[in-house]
Scaffold this motif. Structure first.
Motif, mmCIF file in Angstrom:
data_model
loop_
_atom_site.group_PDB
_atom_site.id
_atom_site.type_symbol
_atom_site.label_atom_id
_atom_site.label_comp_id
_atom_site.label_asym_id
_atom_site.label_seq_id
_atom_site.Cartn_x
_atom_site.Cartn_y
_atom_site.Cartn_z
ATOM 1 N N PRO A 196 0.822 -1.215 0.000
ATOM 2 C CA PRO A 196 0.000 0.000 0.000
ATOM 3 C C PRO A 196 0.853 1.261 0.000
ATOM 4 O O PRO A 196 1.849 1.354 0.723
ATOM 5 N N GLY A 197 0.453 2.220 -0.822
ATOM 6 C CA GLY A 197 1.064 3.546 -0.806
ATOM 7 C C GLY A 197 2.418 3.661 -1.469
ATOM 8 O O GLY A 197 2.937 4.764 -1.620
ATOM 9 N N ASP A 226 -1.215 -2.859 -4.344
ATOM 10 C CA ASP A 226 -2.108 -2.636 -3.207
ATOM 11 C C ASP A 226 -2.595 -1.182 -3.157
ATOM 12 O O ASP A 226 -2.186 -0.353 -3.970
ATOM 13 N N GLU A 227 -3.434 -0.892 -2.182
ATOM 14 C CA GLU A 227 -4.119 0.402 -2.121
ATOM 15 C C GLU A 227 -3.183 1.599 -2.264
ATOM 16 O O GLU A 227 -2.177 1.704 -1.575
ATOM 17 N N GLY A 228 -3.525 2.478 -3.205
ATOM 18 C CA GLY A 228 -2.788 3.728 -3.368
ATOM 19 C C GLY A 228 -1.383 3.566 -3.919
ATOM 20 O O GLY A 228 -0.631 4.543 -3.994
ATOM 21 N N ALA A 229 -1.012 2.353 -4.321
ATOM 22 C CA ALA A 229 0.334 2.124 -4.844
ATOM 23 C C ALA A 229 0.334 2.263 -6.367
ATOM 24 O O ALA A 229 -0.718 2.226 -7.006
ATOM 25 N N ALA A 260 -5.157 2.409 -6.700
ATOM 26 C CA ALA A 260 -3.865 1.976 -7.255
ATOM 27 C C ALA A 260 -3.795 2.279 -8.753
ATOM 28 O O ALA A 260 -4.818 2.485 -9.410
#
Lengths: 471, 252
Positions: A196-197, A226-229, A260
């Motif tokens: 994430p990220g 993953d989230e926001g990546a 993402a």
């Protein structure tokens, strides 16, 4: 202009860029595909039981499935599955340091023209030499951020919990005959996980090639962001020329979690006898974005329709593709955009070039169901015909139900006119150069979407296709 | 070696129909020759034949450029040898920028392995564009794509200025130009006049010749030069019309 002169001007030089090395394989599953072949592969790879099981099920699915007759050309019937070797390996483990890479593999990289400094700049290189990764290097900084970039065999072994969760979920084994085949005998390909990220600053790259006659390459790539990546992945292919057909059938699955972004870039230049039958699909969750940027040159028959399932609200999908079909080649490419949530947006821009008796086909599927609202699709497909016997077909299938959506579709077919070539020749360009410049101009706006080094390579490939034999 | 563009007894046909029927013409370097003539007299055919368009079949005659047999050369070879044709209807090349096109054309003139100096190239191009009052944005726009008639013609002159030919043929460059554009184009041509360069200005109207003053005026009718004179001939034609000459011809 004289037809023979044109043909000569645009004819591909089949010898240009070719190279072969002596075959030297430690492991070889032999010809043909049976349950024993599967066990052989699983044994060599020391795979977990669930994977072995997965492969055996896939083999059954492959045997039961008919050829995709309604979409494909008759040419598919010429594939003799019994004449193909389904697993070849140097038997080496993926190496992390450059020193450990065998010399002949290094030589291959030289011939592929991967510059030394580029290798250093790359965030990580996963280069596949036949079935196994010959070289795999992930920069320390990436590892510190928790980014996993390995070949699929290592991914399965080292990260089963991540792998298993998404493996075969975006593209089910039985999606089509060739995804089933890949699921049965897959080997190589990449596994990427971005936590994430984490925004991976440099594109991750993989180079593929085939180096054996009748050798099918079945890589399997799974990328989970993953989230926001964010991540950009690039693959490029080149293959030497062979006398008999070579089958390449990859499966690529992408998963973009909430917010993402994944960009998957391909430049392929297959030799004239390769069947390139690829299934590529991504799943975009809420507000995620998946872009396929795809360039197909060469091969005997390419069938490839990258897709995006927009599963979450405001998800975005995009396919940008360039296809060039020369004599004896059929580029059957397109896109699949499946809208499965409100306010999802898809964009398809496709440009194809048919040279000589080359044939290019665009097949697009856009699906927007009735219960959704605020979905948008834009589809543009442009075809350029170089000769009077070149061929192009467009089959857009846009299904939009409900009245709360916006779709737009544009298609065009154009031809390089004799007068345009005359104009350019009058300024001092040879017929081949003029043709090449015209074609590069046609795809220019899409080429800009490719990273710098790829767009340069792409222009070079187009030049080679267009002026190969002009002296 | 004679420093002329020399045309002797040129016969050319398209689709089996003879258009040029024994045309004789000589343009020495350093001179501007105008060719005038009514529609259908063969003016545009002459320019296409000289450039080497494959739709036109040369059935007889001889064309030499500084002693070189032009008809033996391919279209692009003629260009690199120093022949330039400013087109009546310049073609569009979508996706190829003016800068890239010019660069490719100049590159084609260099020996194998030699590269154009990019900085020098842009400097020269910008200077010549300024002379033609062309906005610098033109360099990034695709060749003639979406250009107005005037912009296209100005672009032809820019290409001519960049390629610096020995002989330039201007095929009805005045058509579709308003008076301001005409002046700019003419000024560009006049700056190119030199003892090292010959011009063949093909036009239907005398107007262009007020701005590009010719040394010699030829009248083309039915595939042949029927009269040659000085610049006053153009004025005379403007006054009396082509009928004056063609009737005379029929009477003879």
């Amino acid at each position: 202009m004289a037809d023979s002169a044109t043909l000569e001007a645009v004819n591909i030089d089949n010898e240009a860029g070719n190279f072969t090395y002596p075959e030297d394989y430690e492991h070889d599953a032999g010809y043909g595909l049976t349950a024993d072949t599967i066990d052989y592969i699983s044994d060599i790879k020391k795979e977990a039981d669930w994977i072995r099981e997965f492969r055996h099920k896939a083999l059954k699915s492959f045997n039961n499935k008919p050829m995709p007759t309604h979409w494909a050309s008759k040419d598919l019937e010429n594939i003799v599955f019994d004449n193909i070797r389904y697993y070849l390996s140097k038997g080496q483990k993926p190496t992390r340091s450059w020193d450990e890479v065998p010399d002949d593999v290094k030589e291959t990289f030289e011939r592929l023209g991967i510059p030394e400094k580029e290798r250093k700049f790359l965030a990580g290189v996963e280069a596949q030499f036949d079935s196994e990764a010959a070289y795999s290097n992930v920069k320390e900084s990436l590892e510190k951020e928790g980014v996993i970039f390995v070949n699929s065999t290592e991914g399965l072994r080292e990260h089963p919990e991540l792998f298993k969760k998404w493996f075969g979920k975006v593209i089910p084994t039985g999606d089509n005959k060739f995804s089933a085949l890949n699921s049965a005998v897959f080997s190589g390909g990449s596994f990427i996980y971005v936590p994430p990220g984490v925004k991976v600053a440099h594109p991750l790259q993989a180079y593929f090639r085939i180096n054996a006659e009748n050798f099918g390459q079945f890589e399997r790539t799974l990328i989970v962001v993953d989230e926001g990546a964010e991540v950009t992945y690039m693959e490029g292919c080149t293959a030497p020329k062979f006398e008999t057909a070579t089958l390449h059938s990859a499966v690529v699955e992408l998963v973009a979690m909430k917010d993402a972004k994944i960009q998957y870039i391909t430049v392929q230049n297959w030799s004239n006898n390769v069947f390139n039958l690829v299934t590529k699909r991504g799943m975009a969750h809420e507000n995620a974005e998946i872009r396929w940027i795809d360039c197909n040159i060469g091969s005997r028959l390419t069938m490839k329709y990258p897709g995006v399932i927009m599963k979450g609200r405001k998800a975005r999908g995009e396919v940008i593709s360039i296809a060039l079909a020369n004599d004896g080649q059929h580029q059957d490419t397109g896109a699949k955009m499946i809208h499965a949530a409100d306010e999802t947006t898809s964009n398809v821009v496709s440009k194809s070039i048919s040279v000589g008796e080359g044939r290019s086909t665009y097949r697009g599927q856009v699906h927007i169901p009735k219960h959704l609202k605020g979905c948008k699709n834009n589809t543009e497909c442009d075809a350029l015909l170089i000769n009077s016997n070149s061929r192009t077909d467009t089959y857009p299938a846009i299904t939009v139900r409900g009245n709360q959506h916006a779709t737009q579709h544009e298609a065009s077919v154009s031809q390089v006119s004799e007068d345009q070539i005359f104009y350019m020749q009058q300024r001092g360009l040879s017929e081949g150069e003029a043709m090449s410049l015209s074609v590069n101009g046609f795809v220019n706006d899409l080429v800009r979407e490719f990273p710098m080094e790829y767009s340069v390579e792409l222009k070079r490939l187009i030049d080679m296709e267009m002026e190969g034999s002009v002296g | 070696m004679s420093q002329t563009l020399n045309i002797q007894n040129l016969h050319a046909s398209v689709d089996g129909i003879e258009i040029l029927k024994g045309l004789d013409l000589e343009v020495p370097k350093g001179e501007v020759h105008a060719i005038m003539g009514p529609n259908g007299s063969g003016k545009s055919t002459l320019s296409k034949v000289l450039a080497g368009h494959e739709d036109y079949e040369v059935t007889d005659g001889r064309v030499t450029m500084d002693g070189t047999d032009l008809m033996e050369l391919e279209i692009d070879e003629r260009s690199r040898e120093g022949l330039f044709l400013a087109f009546q209807y310049p073609h569009e090349i979508p996706g190829v920028s003016n800068a890239n096109f010019l660069r490719a054309a100049l590159q084609a003139r260099l020996p194998e392995g030699e590269e154009i100096d990019a900085v020098g190239f842009y400097k020269e191009m910008y200077a010549k564009m300024d002379a033609l009052s062309m906005d610098r944005k033109f360099t990034g726009r695709a060749v003639n794509d979406g250009f107005s008639g005037g912009e296209k013609k100005r672009n032809e002159i820019l290409q001519m200025m960049m390629l610096e030919p020995s002989y330039a043929i201007l095929d009805e460059t005045d058509s579709g130009l308003d008076i301001d554009a005409l002046k700019i184009v003419a000024e560009g041509v006049n700056r190119m006049r030199s003892p090292e360069r010959g011009f063949l200005v093909i036009t239907h109207y005398q107007r262009l010749l007020d701005y590009i003053v010719p040394d010699v005026v030829h009248v083309l009718f039915d595939g042949r030069i029927i009269k040659t004179g000085d610049k006053e001939l153009a004025h005379e034609l403007e006054e009396k019309g082509y009928d004056w000459l063609t009737n005379e011809l029929v009477a003879v």
